[in-house]
Design an enzyme around this catalytic site. Structure first.
Site, PDB file in Angstrom:
ATOM      1  N   HIS A  43       1.284  -1.019   0.105  1.00 28.62           N
ATOM      2  CA  HIS A  43      -0.233  -0.111  -0.049  1.00 28.62           C
ATOM      3  C   HIS A  43       1.392   1.453   0.131  1.00 28.62           C
ATOM      4  O   HIS A  43       1.007   1.751   0.136  1.00 28.62           O
ATOM      5  CB  HIS A  43      -0.672  -0.209   0.998  1.00 28.62           C
ATOM      6  CG  HIS A  43      -2.244   0.739   1.439  1.00 28.62           C
ATOM      7  ND1 HIS A  43      -3.047   0.935   1.784  1.00 28.62           N
ATOM      8  CD2 HIS A  43      -1.754   1.956   0.925  1.00 28.62           C
ATOM      9  CE1 HIS A  43      -3.819   2.478   1.342  1.00 28.62           C
ATOM     10  NE2 HIS A  43      -3.440   3.043   1.039  1.00 28.62           N
ATOM     11  N   GLU A  70      -2.688  -1.769  -2.836  1.00 30.94           N
ATOM     12  CA  GLU A  70      -3.661  -0.627  -2.460  1.00 30.94           C
ATOM     13  C   GLU A  70      -3.700   0.472  -2.478  1.00 30.94           C
ATOM     14  O   GLU A  70      -2.283   1.039  -2.976  1.00 30.94           O
ATOM     15  CB  GLU A  70      -4.029  -1.631  -1.171  1.00 30.94           C
ATOM     16  CG  GLU A  70      -4.556  -2.892  -0.853  1.00 30.94           C
ATOM     17  CD  GLU A  70      -4.014  -3.004   0.346  1.00 30.94           C
ATOM     18  OE1 GLU A  70      -4.729  -4.469   0.912  1.00 30.94           O
ATOM     19  OE2 GLU A  70      -3.263  -2.455   1.494  1.00 30.94           O
ATOM     20  N   HIS A 190      -7.607  -6.264   7.330  1.00 32.28           N
ATOM     21  CA  HIS A 190      -7.310  -5.029   8.551  1.00 32.28           C
ATOM     22  C   HIS A 190      -7.710  -5.328   9.607  1.00 32.28           C
ATOM     23  O   HIS A 190      -9.196  -6.497  10.039  1.00 32.28           O
ATOM     24  CB  HIS A 190      -8.440  -4.419   7.883  1.00 32.28           C
ATOM     25  CG  HIS A 190      -8.194  -3.549   9.073  1.00 32.28           C
ATOM     26  ND1 HIS A 190      -7.476  -2.407   8.947  1.00 32.28           N
ATOM     27  CD2 HIS A 190      -7.933  -2.872  10.515  1.00 32.28           C
ATOM     28  CE1 HIS A 190      -6.799  -0.974   9.658  1.00 32.28           C
ATOM     29  NE2 HIS A 190      -7.986  -1.606  10.306  1.00 32.28           N
TER      30      HIS A 190
END
Length: 237
Positions: A43, A70, A190
């Site tokens: 990310h 991401e 997450h």
């Protein structure tokens, strides 16, 4: 089969704290694959506080499994992923200075924007995923963008799981079923952990991918990277 994609942002955070190239992000990515990971997630953020743009470029030819990038789909981000062409792009609604992804897209007010991004990425042959919460109607709206998958934000599940697993999983089962009913694949990520991942997978057997970084790297400090990846794989077997 549910794939385990290891998010290596925390490896880059550790490297950047000291400077130099220890630990080596590229080597860790290759080791994760060697130890059984089905994919690598990164990310990159605008401030490059962990994964840097240069990391994205050096990782691309090295990653032999699925490569998931991401990020917020700004024009700079889109240009980068169109150049790199990862397996999958997961779009998150993060502000540039946000510490970590902590909420999914509200799709309807962003429908035109997300649809345009999805069209550009799919034209390049890149699988698309939209980061969302568990609202069923929002997920149905996500399908209208043309995206291939949703990634369910599992922070609330992880928080509630120790006190009431059944209540924690219920909205995710409904959300996953809604996604499946409109032809979308289901990813999740997450705060998934060795404590809560197996139960999540059991209740959503058609789960396609979990992306796990912070907790996995934290466990690896005690268990070692190879043993940790094998333990997470066992949870989703």
């Amino acid at each position: 089969m549910t794939n385990l994609s290891v998010n290596i942002n925390k490896i880059a955070t550790l490297r950047n704290a000291r400077g130099g190239n220890v630990p080596c992000v590229e080597q860790v990515a290759q080791d994760c694959e060697r130890y059984g990971a089905n994919g690598i997630t990164i990310h990159p953020r605008p401030d490059e506080r962990h994964i840097r743009r240069s990391d994205v470029m050096t990782l691309r030819p090295l990653v032999k499994t699925e490569f998931n990038i991401e990020g917020y789909p700004s024009e700079d981000f889109i240009e980068m992923v169109l150049l790199v062409k990862p397996t999958q792009v997961t779009m998150v609604p993060d502000a540039p200075d946000q510490l970590t992804s902590s909420a999914g897209w509200e799709v309807e007010p962003n429908m035109e924007f997300l649809t345009q991004v999805v069209d550009r990425l799919k034209e390049a042959g890149i699988r698309t995923s939209i980061f969302v919460g568990t609202d069923v109607e929002n997920i149905r709206m996500a399908a209208r963008t043309g995206a291939d998958r949703v990634e369910l934000y599992t922070g609330p599940y992880a928080e509630q799981y120790p006190d009431d697993p059944e209540a924690a999983i219920a909205p995710y089962v409904a959300a996953a079923q809604a996604a499946r009913s409109v032809g979308m694949g289901v990813n999740a990520g997450h705060d998934l952990s060795l404590e809560n991942l197996k139960f999540f997978k059991e209740r959503i057997p058609f789960l396609m991918e979990v992306s796990i970084g912070h907790q996995l790297v934290s466990d690896a400090l005690y268990m070692g990277l190879e043993a940790t990846i094998k333990a997470y794989k066992q949870c989703i077997k």
